[in-house]
Motif scaffolding. Structure first.
Motif, PDB file in Angstrom:
ATOM      1  N   HIS A 109      88.953 -19.837  27.722  1.00  0.00           N
ATOM      2  CA  HIS A 109      88.015 -18.707  27.676  1.00  0.00           C
ATOM      3  C   HIS A 109      88.716 -17.511  27.059  1.00  0.00           C
ATOM      4  CE1 HIS A 109      85.081 -15.693  28.778  1.00  0.00           C
ATOM      5  NE2 HIS A 109      84.273 -16.650  29.182  1.00  0.00           N
ATOM      6  N   PRO A 110      88.109 -16.858  26.075  1.00  0.00           N
ATOM      7  CA  PRO A 110      88.805 -15.799  25.336  1.00  0.00           C
ATOM      8  C   PRO A 110      89.148 -14.569  26.157  1.00  0.00           C
ATOM      9  CG  PRO A 110      86.469 -15.841  24.747  1.00  0.00           C
ATOM     10  CD  PRO A 110      86.735 -17.071  25.558  1.00  0.00           C
ATOM     11  N   ASN A 111      88.385 -14.299  27.221  1.00  0.00           N
ATOM     12  CA  ASN A 111      88.585 -13.062  27.968  1.00  0.00           C
ATOM     13  C   ASN A 111      89.902 -13.012  28.739  1.00  0.00           C
ATOM     14  OD1 ASN A 111      86.038 -12.541  27.061  1.00  0.00           O
ATOM     15  ND2 ASN A 111      85.206 -11.887  29.016  1.00  0.00           N
ATOM     16  N   PHE A 112      90.607 -14.154  28.842  1.00  0.00           N
ATOM     17  CA  PHE A 112      91.795 -14.174  29.692  1.00  0.00           C
ATOM     18  C   PHE A 112      93.085 -14.439  28.922  1.00  0.00           C
ATOM     19  CE2 PHE A 112      88.043 -15.375  32.093  1.00  0.00           C
ATOM     20  CZ  PHE A 112      88.016 -14.328  33.004  1.00  0.00           C
ATOM     21  N   ASN A 113      93.005 -14.501  27.618  1.00  0.00           N
ATOM     22  CA  ASN A 113      94.208 -14.789  26.832  1.00  0.00           C
ATOM     23  C   ASN A 113      95.171 -13.603  26.827  1.00  0.00           C
ATOM     24  OD1 ASN A 113      93.068 -17.288  26.218  1.00  0.00           O
ATOM     25  ND2 ASN A 113      92.037 -16.468  24.411  1.00  0.00           N
ATOM     26  N   GLY A 114      94.729 -12.493  26.279  1.00  0.00           N
ATOM     27  CA  GLY A 114      95.600 -11.322  26.182  1.00  0.00           C
ATOM     28  C   GLY A 114      95.991 -10.764  27.536  1.00  0.00           C
ATOM     29  N   SER A 115      95.055 -10.796  28.489  1.00  0.00           N
ATOM     30  CA  SER A 115      95.339 -10.231  29.813  1.00  0.00           C
ATOM     31  C   SER A 115      96.432 -11.019  30.526  1.00  0.00           C
ATOM     32  CB  SER A 115      94.062 -10.203  30.659  1.00  0.00           C
ATOM     33  OG  SER A 115      93.467 -11.479  30.722  1.00  0.00           O
ATOM     34  N   ILE A 116      96.360 -12.344  30.482  1.00  0.00           N
ATOM     35  CA  ILE A 116      97.376 -13.171  31.134  1.00  0.00           C
ATOM     36  C   ILE A 116      98.708 -13.080  30.396  1.00  0.00           C
ATOM     37  CG2 ILE A 116      98.045 -15.566  31.599  1.00  0.00           C
ATOM     38  CD1 ILE A 116      95.157 -16.077  32.437  1.00  0.00           C
ATOM     39  N   LEU A 117      98.659 -13.063  29.073  1.00  0.00           N
ATOM     40  CA  LEU A 117      99.894 -12.908  28.316  1.00  0.00           C
ATOM     41  C   LEU A 117     100.555 -11.559  28.607  1.00  0.00           C
ATOM     42  CD1 LEU A 117      98.772 -14.595  24.997  1.00  0.00           C
ATOM     43  CD2 LEU A 117     100.733 -15.298  26.394  1.00  0.00           C
ATOM     44  N   ASN A 118      99.757 -10.512  28.814  1.00  0.00           N
ATOM     45  CA  ASN A 118     100.303  -9.211  29.220  1.00  0.00           C
ATOM     46  C   ASN A 118     101.086  -9.342  30.529  1.00  0.00           C
ATOM     47  OD1 ASN A 118      99.157  -7.932  27.043  1.00  0.00           O
ATOM     48  ND2 ASN A 118      97.547  -6.897  28.208  1.00  0.00           N
ATOM     49  N   ILE A 119     100.477 -10.022  31.490  1.00  0.00           N
ATOM     50  CA  ILE A 119     101.098 -10.167  32.811  1.00  0.00           C
ATOM     51  C   ILE A 119     102.389 -10.968  32.713  1.00  0.00           C
ATOM     52  CG2 ILE A 119     100.804 -11.108  35.132  1.00  0.00           C
ATOM     53  CD1 ILE A 119      97.761 -10.595  34.772  1.00  0.00           C
ATOM     54  N   LEU A 120     102.340 -12.093  32.015  1.00  0.00           N
ATOM     55  CA  LEU A 120     103.532 -12.923  31.876  1.00  0.00           C
ATOM     56  C   LEU A 120     104.663 -12.157  31.196  1.00  0.00           C
ATOM     57  CD1 LEU A 120     101.913 -16.310  30.723  1.00  0.00           C
ATOM     58  CD2 LEU A 120     102.739 -15.726  33.015  1.00  0.00           C
ATOM     59  N   GLU A 121     104.306 -11.403  30.174  1.00  0.00           N
ATOM     60  CA  GLU A 121     105.310 -10.648  29.420  1.00  0.00           C
ATOM     61  C   GLU A 121     105.951  -9.576  30.297  1.00  0.00           C
ATOM     62  OE1 GLU A 121     105.029  -9.523  24.885  1.00  0.00           O
ATOM     63  OE2 GLU A 121     103.946  -8.024  26.070  1.00  0.00           O
ATOM     64  N   LYS A 122     105.135  -8.823  31.015  1.00  0.00           N
ATOM     65  CA  LYS A 122     105.669  -7.726  31.835  1.00  0.00           C
ATOM     66  C   LYS A 122     106.471  -8.232  33.026  1.00  0.00           C
ATOM     67  CE  LYS A 122     101.969  -4.577  30.469  1.00  0.00           C
ATOM     68  NZ  LYS A 122     100.730  -3.860  30.877  1.00  0.00           N
ATOM     69  N   GLN A 123     106.089  -9.403  33.550  1.00  0.00           N
ATOM     70  CA  GLN A 123     106.817  -9.974  34.688  1.00  0.00           C
ATOM     71  C   GLN A 123     107.976 -10.857  34.241  1.00  0.00           C
ATOM     72  OE1 GLN A 123     106.185  -9.386  37.959  1.00  0.00           O
ATOM     73  NE2 GLN A 123     104.568  -7.929  37.441  1.00  0.00           N
ATOM     74  N   GLN A 124     108.146 -10.992  32.913  1.00  0.00           N
ATOM     75  CA  GLN A 124     109.227 -11.801  32.341  1.00  0.00           C
ATOM     76  C   GLN A 124     109.179 -13.244  32.850  1.00  0.00           C
ATOM     77  OE1 GLN A 124     112.994  -9.793  32.844  1.00  0.00           O
ATOM     78  NE2 GLN A 124     112.305  -7.953  31.805  1.00  0.00           N
ATOM     79  N   ILE A 125     107.963 -13.785  32.863  1.00  0.00           N
ATOM     80  CA  ILE A 125     107.743 -15.172  33.284  1.00  0.00           C
ATOM     81  C   ILE A 125     107.593 -16.020  32.025  1.00  0.00           C
ATOM     82  CG2 ILE A 125     106.224 -16.748  34.544  1.00  0.00           C
ATOM     83  CD1 ILE A 125     105.370 -14.323  36.241  1.00  0.00           C
ATOM     84  N   LYS A 126     108.407 -17.049  31.910  1.00  0.00           N
ATOM     85  CA  LYS A 126     108.392 -17.902  30.723  1.00  0.00           C
ATOM     86  C   LYS A 126     107.686 -19.225  31.038  1.00  0.00           C
ATOM     87  CE  LYS A 126     110.924 -14.982  28.340  1.00  0.00           C
ATOM     88  NZ  LYS A 126     110.364 -14.217  27.204  1.00  0.00           N
ATOM     89  N   ILE A 127     106.421 -19.292  30.706  1.00  0.00           N
ATOM     90  CA  ILE A 127     105.650 -20.528  30.853  1.00  0.00           C
ATOM     91  C   ILE A 127     104.898 -20.737  29.533  1.00  0.00           C
ATOM     92  CG2 ILE A 127     103.857 -21.760  32.153  1.00  0.00           C
ATOM     93  CD1 ILE A 127     104.312 -19.846  34.450  1.00  0.00           C
ATOM     94  N   PRO A 128     104.931 -21.923  28.948  1.00  0.00           N
ATOM     95  CA  PRO A 128     104.148 -22.159  27.725  1.00  0.00           C
ATOM     96  C   PRO A 128     102.671 -21.811  27.952  1.00  0.00           C
ATOM     97  CG  PRO A 128     105.642 -23.980  28.104  1.00  0.00           C
ATOM     98  CD  PRO A 128     105.720 -23.111  29.335  1.00  0.00           C
TER      99      PRO A 128
END
Length: 380
Positions: A109-128
């Motif tokens: 779903h397009p609405n959650f791509n950038g938002s989740i990537l923002n969270i992963l990036e800021k929390q320094q979580i490395k998951i494909p």
């Protein structure tokens, strides 16, 4: 090695996202070490975001101009959408990660791509993180985030749009549109015939939300052709009641009205022609069932280029004006259904019946960091 896949989907914005997810589930064997956990992305944002998701049906049924405005604003301001959704889902998403411990995240779903990537990036979580595009041609900018490890595209047209948005070609995989196995017809020599005493079986549908001028289409068919018509009104209960009242009394058992049904494949497989709007999921299910489609309209925004896409590939024809239904069907039936059978042949050559299998295998082949339980998550 066991692999945990977290899928971000949607239960309320049409039925296509759920169908795509189900097609991937089908590929998991009983003895597989694959585990899939599916979450409705809108549910992560609490009541506010969940109500936004639930508003899709009413808006697309009754206010297409409002839907076009929403689509245009989202397309123009993708970062604004990403930041807003990030704020709403952050706490619940981080808790979900710690619970599921995914090795890979797939968003459909397009609405959650950038938002989740923002969270992963800021929390320094490395998951494909992989995006599976659920549209065909005119895709949202929200589908195309450069930070995703890969983007899986159903068509070359969607791939080209991703490249326009700046996604490197090597990060895009064109693997087809995944369709649930029960829609595929096991008849490589199928043909349609239309002769006196053999009624044409017509199916009218308009996606899970039941939009479109179904009554007028049905009347045009029933008044001008020896046919039987089945209509799927989807979740639109008011439309179903209205159609039953207006059509059953006039045409009797020549017409059947259905609400939302989980057995739509049975209706497709028993049909000679399907009338539908340009919903990608419905279109591809009909193509898998090898049923020529007459496309009667499309939602503004993400669906508006789909009718031309289908007609260009000779998967169906466009008939936006209900006054043209009679002539359109006559053209399909002339010369012993020559055009209908030509479409059937093109559909068989076009569809990738292994798309879901190919996509799941690609996901399993992606290497990445195993999930590490969080100890420093910030929920503030």
């Amino acid at each position: 090695m066991r692999k945990n896949i977290l899928i971000i989907s949607s239960d309320h914005t049409g039925h296509g996202h759920k169908s795509i997810t189900e097609s991937l589930f089908e590929q998991i064997k009983d003895d597989s070490d694959v585990r899939i956990h599916v979450i409705d992305g809108f549910s992560l944002g609490g009541p506010i975001l969940l109500n936004v998701g639930k508003s899709y049906g009413p808006i697309t049924r009754t206010a297409e101009s409002l839907w076009k405005l929403v689509w245009n604003v989202s397309a123009l301001k993708p970062k604004m959408v990403d930041n807003l959704i990030e704020m709403l889902i952050k706490e619940n998403f981080l808790k979900l990660l710690d619970e599921v411990k995914p090795d890979l995240i797939l968003s459909v779903h397009p609405n959650f791509n950038g938002s989740i990537l923002n969270i992963l990036e800021k929390q320094q979580i490395k998951i494909p993180f992989i995006i599976l595009i659920a549209d065909l041609v005119n895709i949202y900018p929200l589908w195309a985030d450069k930070r995703a490890d890969y983007i899986i595209s159903p068509t070359t047209e969607a791939r080209d749009k991703c490249i326009e948005y700046g996604i490197p070609d090597e990060n895009i995989k064109v693997l087809g549109f995944p369709v649930r196995s029960r829609f595929f017809r096991n008849n490589p020599k199928r043909k349609v015939t239309y002769k006196k005493g053999t009624p044409l079986n017509c199916l009218i549908m308009s996606g899970g939300e039941g939009v479109g001028n179904m009554k007028t289409i049905a009347e045009n068919l029933l008044d001008n052709f020896d046919c039987r018509v089945k209509i799927v009104a989807g979740r639109n209960e008011k439309l179903k009641a209205k159609l039953e009242h207006s059509l059953n009394s006039k045409y009797g058992d020549r017409v059947e009205i259905f609400g939302f049904t989980k057995n739509i494949q049975d209706l497709m497989l028993s049909s000679d022609i399907a009338f539908t709007r340009g919903s990608p999921n419905v279109m591809f299910e009909a193509i898998a069932a090898n049923v020529p489609i007459v496309i009667t309209g499309a939602l503004p925004g993400q669906e508006e280029s789909n009718p031309a896409f289908a007609q260009k590939a000779n998967l169906g024809v466009i008939c936006k004006d209900t006054d043209d239904i009679k002539d359109t069907i006559h053209q399909l039936l002339e010369n012993d259904c020559e055009k209908l059978n030509e479409i059937i042949s093109c559909q068989r050559k076009f569809i990738n019946s292994h798309a879901a299998e190919d996509i799941l295998q690609f996901l399993l082949d992606v290497e990445g960091n195993s999930y590490v339980p969080a100890v420093n998550f910030s929920y503030n």
